[in-house]
Design an enzyme around this catalytic site. Sequence first.
Site, mmCIF file in Angstrom:
data_model
loop_
_atom_site.group_PDB
_atom_site.id
_atom_site.type_symbol
_atom_site.label_atom_id
_atom_site.label_comp_id
_atom_site.label_asym_id
_atom_site.label_seq_id
_atom_site.Cartn_x
_atom_site.Cartn_y
_atom_site.Cartn_z
ATOM 1 N N ARG A 1 0.801 -1.225 0.000
ATOM 2 C CA ARG A 1 0.000 0.000 0.000
ATOM 3 C C ARG A 1 0.832 1.273 0.000
ATOM 4 O O ARG A 1 0.614 2.173 -0.807
ATOM 5 C CB ARG A 1 -0.923 0.048 1.226
ATOM 6 C CG ARG A 1 -2.241 -0.648 1.036
ATOM 7 C CD ARG A 1 -2.731 -1.173 2.361
ATOM 8 N NE ARG A 1 -1.840 -2.240 2.763
ATOM 9 C CZ ARG A 1 -2.023 -3.512 2.438
ATOM 10 N NH1 ARG A 1 -3.079 -3.878 1.784
ATOM 11 N NH2 ARG A 1 -1.142 -4.436 2.782
ATOM 12 N N THR A 2 1.776 1.358 0.946
ATOM 13 C CA THR A 2 2.513 2.618 1.086
ATOM 14 C C THR A 2 3.284 2.900 -0.198
ATOM 15 O O THR A 2 3.217 4.004 -0.753
ATOM 16 C CB THR A 2 3.465 2.559 2.300
ATOM 17 O OG1 THR A 2 2.713 2.167 3.442
ATOM 18 C CG2 THR A 2 4.100 3.905 2.562
ATOM 19 N N LYS B 1 25.704 -4.334 -2.822
ATOM 20 C CA LYS B 1 27.170 -4.251 -2.977
ATOM 21 C C LYS B 1 27.799 -3.551 -1.777
ATOM 22 O O LYS B 1 28.994 -3.281 -1.770
ATOM 23 C CB LYS B 1 27.518 -3.469 -4.252
ATOM 24 C CG LYS B 1 26.972 -4.072 -5.518
ATOM 25 C CD LYS B 1 27.416 -3.227 -6.715
ATOM 26 C CE LYS B 1 26.728 -3.632 -7.990
ATOM 27 N NZ LYS B 1 26.888 -2.605 -9.043
ATOM 28 N N ARG C 1 11.458 3.910 3.151
ATOM 29 C CA ARG C 1 11.093 2.961 4.216
ATOM 30 C C ARG C 1 12.320 2.150 4.550
ATOM 31 O O ARG C 1 13.010 1.647 3.655
ATOM 32 C CB ARG C 1 9.961 2.031 3.768
ATOM 33 C CG ARG C 1 9.758 0.894 4.777
ATOM 34 C CD ARG C 1 8.540 0.088 4.531
ATOM 35 N NE ARG C 1 7.345 0.833 4.859
ATOM 36 C CZ ARG C 1 6.113 0.299 4.866
ATOM 37 N NH1 ARG C 1 5.954 -0.980 4.557
ATOM 38 N NH2 ARG C 1 5.068 1.033 5.167
ATOM 39 N N HIS D 1 5.488 6.069 11.452
ATOM 40 C CA HIS D 1 4.927 5.919 10.103
ATOM 41 C C HIS D 1 3.967 7.096 9.918
ATOM 42 O O HIS D 1 2.755 6.940 9.933
ATOM 43 C CB HIS D 1 4.196 4.579 10.027
ATOM 44 C CG HIS D 1 3.863 4.111 8.641
ATOM 45 N ND1 HIS D 1 3.932 4.937 7.538
ATOM 46 C CD2 HIS D 1 3.444 2.905 8.175
ATOM 47 C CE1 HIS D 1 3.573 4.243 6.461
ATOM 48 N NE2 HIS D 1 3.281 3.006 6.817
HETATM 49 C C1 NCD Z 1 1.949 -1.071 8.246
HETATM 50 C C2 NCD Z 1 3.436 -0.865 8.357
HETATM 51 O O1 NCD Z 1 4.185 -1.104 7.411
HETATM 52 O O2 NCD Z 1 3.837 -0.426 9.433
HETATM 53 N N1 NCD Z 1 1.523 -1.257 6.924
HETATM 54 C C3 NCD Z 1 1.259 -0.162 6.143
HETATM 55 O O3 NCD Z 1 2.110 0.659 5.886
HETATM 56 N N2 NCD Z 1 0.003 0.001 5.722
HETATM 57 C C4 NCD Z 1 1.395 -2.088 9.186
HETATM 58 C C5 NCD Z 1 1.941 -3.479 9.175
HETATM 59 O O4 NCD Z 1 2.857 -3.831 8.433
HETATM 60 O O5 NCD Z 1 1.416 -4.283 9.952
#
Ligand code: NCD
Length: 323
Positions: free
Chosen positions: A72-73, A101, A122, A150
């Site tokens: 999703r993100t 590397k 991320r 997040h």
């Molecule tokens: C979450 C995350 O990555 O922290 N997912 C997301 O970004 N929608 C929650 C999760 O991974 O459980």
Amino acid sequence: MATKRVGNLPADYANNGFYGQDILSVNQFDKGKLDYIFRVAHEMRVLVERFGSADLLQGKILANLFYEPSTRTSSSFMASMLRLGGQVIPINNVQYSSVTKGESLPDTIRTLESYADVIVLRHPEVGAAATAARYAQKPLINAGDGVGEHPTQALLDLFTIVEDLGKVDTLKIAMVGDLKYGRTVHSLTKLLVNYDVEFVFVSPDILAMPDDVLEVVRERGHKFRVTQDVHEVIGDVDVLYVTRVQKERFSDMAQYDRVRDQYVVDEALMAKAKREMIVMHPLPRVNEISYAVDEDPRAAYFRQMRNGMYIRMALLAAVLGKA
Ligand code: NCD
């Protein structure tokens, strides 16, 4: 925070408080900034529903750098950029990049910003986004730093509460599941303290909300309750925010197995909940919410997903000075 370089636009091009800024933590957001982003996100929804896309960010490039899995993100940041007429360098498989590397995070960031106007990152380590942002001359957006924060998820979560329930003040909000490793509940709690809300933290002992987050709740004078039993509180809450037990953060798999299926939201539990409440989940879900609940209008998790794109469109436009 210093304003970073965003193409050739003068630094005062947009006076929205976001132009040229990194988005690293929810601590950067006060009520005024939240209102602003939610207003723009709302406009983005109208734009997408009417026209599908626009050329607001034409000529701009996003580097989407993911060192941890994401559906999703990562795809909503990509979709956001594309719908605003920009382009994306997607790096979802760092194993195929020079990271394998041995290239350091600062060098990878310096490389990507030579090509892009904004970076989304991320990373599995707490503080990685802040470190990367120190090296980056271009704005950097934290898409999750380990068990830390997040922020963009918390913004879309709060936006969903506002859109679905029409208010935040006076709500009672329960967070359920893995409150220790779940970064989304850390960020959301720290955003919600800006409002007049009451909290209930529901988790097994070993997955309790970290003290530093509870301290923020205490400091800001909010009522909160800690329990292991979701049945005790279900009839009384306006928002039930469910999380996945974060398997990847456990070193002891036997411990994970003991807590993995402790909470399951099913039709029987929903029958005890208020008629006017919502069930949220950042997704992915494993077993925490049964599929039968998806048909319940109180299930908000698919709306959250959609809202994520509008929020990320708003943030990209804002940091690039086009909101
Ligand atoms: C979450 C995350 O990555 O922290 N997912 C997301 O970004 N929608 C929650 C999760 O991974 O459980």
